[in-house]
Every structure is written in C-alpha cells, then in structure tokens.
Design an enzyme around this catalytic site. Structure first.
Site, mmCIF file in Angstrom:
data_model
loop_
_atom_site.group_PDB
_atom_site.id
_atom_site.type_symbol
_atom_site.label_atom_id
_atom_site.label_comp_id
_atom_site.label_asym_id
_atom_site.label_seq_id
_atom_site.Cartn_x
_atom_site.Cartn_y
_atom_site.Cartn_z
ATOM 1 C CE LYS A 118 -4.299 -1.662 2.085
ATOM 2 N NZ LYS A 118 -5.317 -1.395 3.128
ATOM 3 C CE1 TYR A 165 -13.126 -10.108 7.059
ATOM 4 C CE2 TYR A 165 -12.137 -7.926 7.156
ATOM 5 C CZ TYR A 165 -12.195 -9.195 6.616
ATOM 6 O OH TYR A 165 -11.306 -9.556 5.631
ATOM 7 C CG ASP A 223 -8.585 1.100 3.421
ATOM 8 O OD1 ASP A 223 -9.342 0.235 2.937
ATOM 9 O OD2 ASP A 223 -7.353 0.955 3.472
ATOM 10 N N GLY A 263 -4.769 2.822 18.087
ATOM 11 C CA GLY A 263 -3.783 2.415 17.094
ATOM 12 C C GLY A 263 -3.199 3.601 16.359
ATOM 13 C CG ASN A 290 -7.727 1.051 -0.735
ATOM 14 O OD1 ASN A 290 -7.874 2.074 -1.413
ATOM 15 N ND2 ASN A 290 -8.717 0.507 -0.062
#
Length: 284
Positions: free
Chosen positions: A71, A230, A107, A132, A92
């Site tokens: 990426k 997920y 994203d 994060g 992406n």
C-alpha cells in the site's frame, strides 16, 4: 461467468493474496449487473513490485486493489496519487485510464460509510478516540477529520507513533483538534467519558485478545464503538460493548463500503445495493 478476449480484467495485488475476500465482493457485483468483467488475485512479491505494476499496465488491466505489503511502496510507481491518499500515505485502489495509473485510498470512505449506515453516526463536530497508530489508523484519522470531526485523540502502545501521526495530520487538517495519549488512560473513566465514538484500527481482537482495563462503561450516553476487525464477527471489544448496550459494529460494513467505492472508481457505476455484503456474508 464466461471469460473471453473481450473480458475486462481487474484484480488485487498483495503478498500473500490467496486469502483475500475481495474477489468474492467484486465478482458478485459484476455478475449481478451482467458486466463482462472479472476480478482475480495477483500474487506479487515485494521485491518484484515494480515488475508487477509494469506488467499489469502492459496487459491493459483496467484497475486493481492493493493490499499488504504494497500500500505504501506502490505510491512511487504510479503516475498520479489522489490528494487524500497522499495525505493518508497509502493507496489501496488503482485505476488505469489513458495509459496512466492513478491511486486512491477508499478505506476512509468505507469507514465513514459504515459509521453512518450501521451506527447512524456522523463524525461532524464529534470527539473521537482512535485506538492504534498504524496504516489503518492513519486512514481513519484523515477520513474522520475530512468528515468534520471536532477532535481526534490517538492512543497507541507506542506514544511516539501516536504523537507523530497526530502532528502530521494536524498540520494539514487544521479544522480538527488532534491529540495523542498513552494506553494507561484507557482505564480512566474521566478520559473515556469525553468521547462520542471509539474506533479500533488495530488487530487486537482477531485472536480473542482485548484492551486491558478499557473503561467502556464510562462512555457517555449515545456513544458508539466501531471495530475494524470483522473476523471473528464479535470481538471481545464488541462483546463488552454489547453487554453494556452500547451501539457497536464490526469491520464487515467498512470492507464492503471500501469495495463499493473501488467498484465505482473502475466502472463509473455503483454495485447493486446489498450485493457485495450478501456475497461476503455468505462466505463468512
């Protein structure tokens, strides 16, 4: 699906890439619309990235997704990079037009769409906690600020990384307040109680792990929790939120929404409503 010499080819590059669910999303949408398009995985080793991009361009691939570990590295191999992708520092999605490759990052689009669809949450003017400071966090921070967030606080195991991200994005997106704090504050009710949304951008939860001491019970009334993970569909973070009746959602909707955005970039049209999500849910 019948593939011929006229079939338009798209795909995804990564290393490894065989685990990707993106072919499920896009091929379901192509078939639903009756488009003579196909989406396939292209395993490209990091040391052969330049060769891989040149090859895709040479054979006329219409566009492709980009996943780990390419990426960031791909940005220097493209003819043009969308300004928001440049600020995020990662691409992406790539589209080929008139012999030129242009990179985007969907994203962030996926995150904002997922927040609005699954949680009815509008970032405008809101105070948000991001867990994060990696690539996913950078995308989240930029997209939340672009959507008008009033304040974004970044908490990370490495305080220096959180501070660097807050400084970098804050210098460009001055309409949002940015802050970086340390992990122990997650157990402070007074700290947690100031946020309207908590977003996990890390891999914490994939293996059943959690954020020790996270004081979700101190969130204000109406606050939400969003976990980019997920799989599993209910992480310990989401289980905690559910037990406290806090509105929450996992990363499935974000994955689908970023895929829908890429689909629009390549084809100029939208996939049928619910098509990608249904295909992905069936696989998972």
């Amino acid at each position: 699906m019948t593939v011929t010499g006229k079939t338009t080819v798209t795909g995804i590059i990564g290393w490894p890439v065989s685990h990707s669910l993106s072919p499920v999303l896009h091929n379901a949408a192509f078939q639903a619309l009756g488009l003579d398009w196909i989406y396939v995985p292209f395993p490209v080793a990091p040391e052969r990235l330049a060769e891989g991009i040149a090859g895709l361009k040479a054979v006329g691939v219409a566009g492709f997704s980009v996943t780990i570990p390419h990426k960031v590295a791909i940005m220097g191999l493209l003819d043009e990079v969308d300004p928001q992708a440049e600020l995020i520092g990662a691409v992406n999605t790539v589209v080929a037009r008139d012999g030129r490759l242009t990179g985007y990052n969907t994203d962030g689009i996926g995150l904002i769409a997922a927040l609005r669809e699954k949680l009815g949450f509008d970032p405008k003017g809101r105070n948000i906690l991001v867990l994060g400071a990696g690539g996913a966090a950078r995308s989240a921070v930029v997209s939340l600020a672009a959507a008008g967030a009033g304040g974004v606080t970044i908490v990370n195991r490495s305080p220096d990384a959180a501070a660097a991200l807050a400084h970098l994005v804050g210098a460009r997106l001055t309409g949002t307040r940015f802050d970086a704090r340390e992990m122990p504050l997650l157990s402070d009710p007074g700290f947690i109680g100031s946020f309207d949304l908590v977003v996990n951008t890390t891999s914490v939860g994939m293996a059943g792990d959690c954020f020790p001491g996270l004081a979700l019970s101190s969130l204000k009334s109406g606050a939400c929790v969003y976990d980019m993970v997920y799989a599993p569909p209910v992480t310990p973070l989401l289980a905690q939120a559910r037990a406290l009746d806090i509105p929450c959602a996992n990363g499935l909707a974000m994955l689908v929404a970023q895929g829908e955005a890429a689909f629009r970039i390549w084809t100029g049209g939208a996939p049928p409503a619910g098509c990608m999500e249904g295909a992905l849910a069936a696989v998972l």
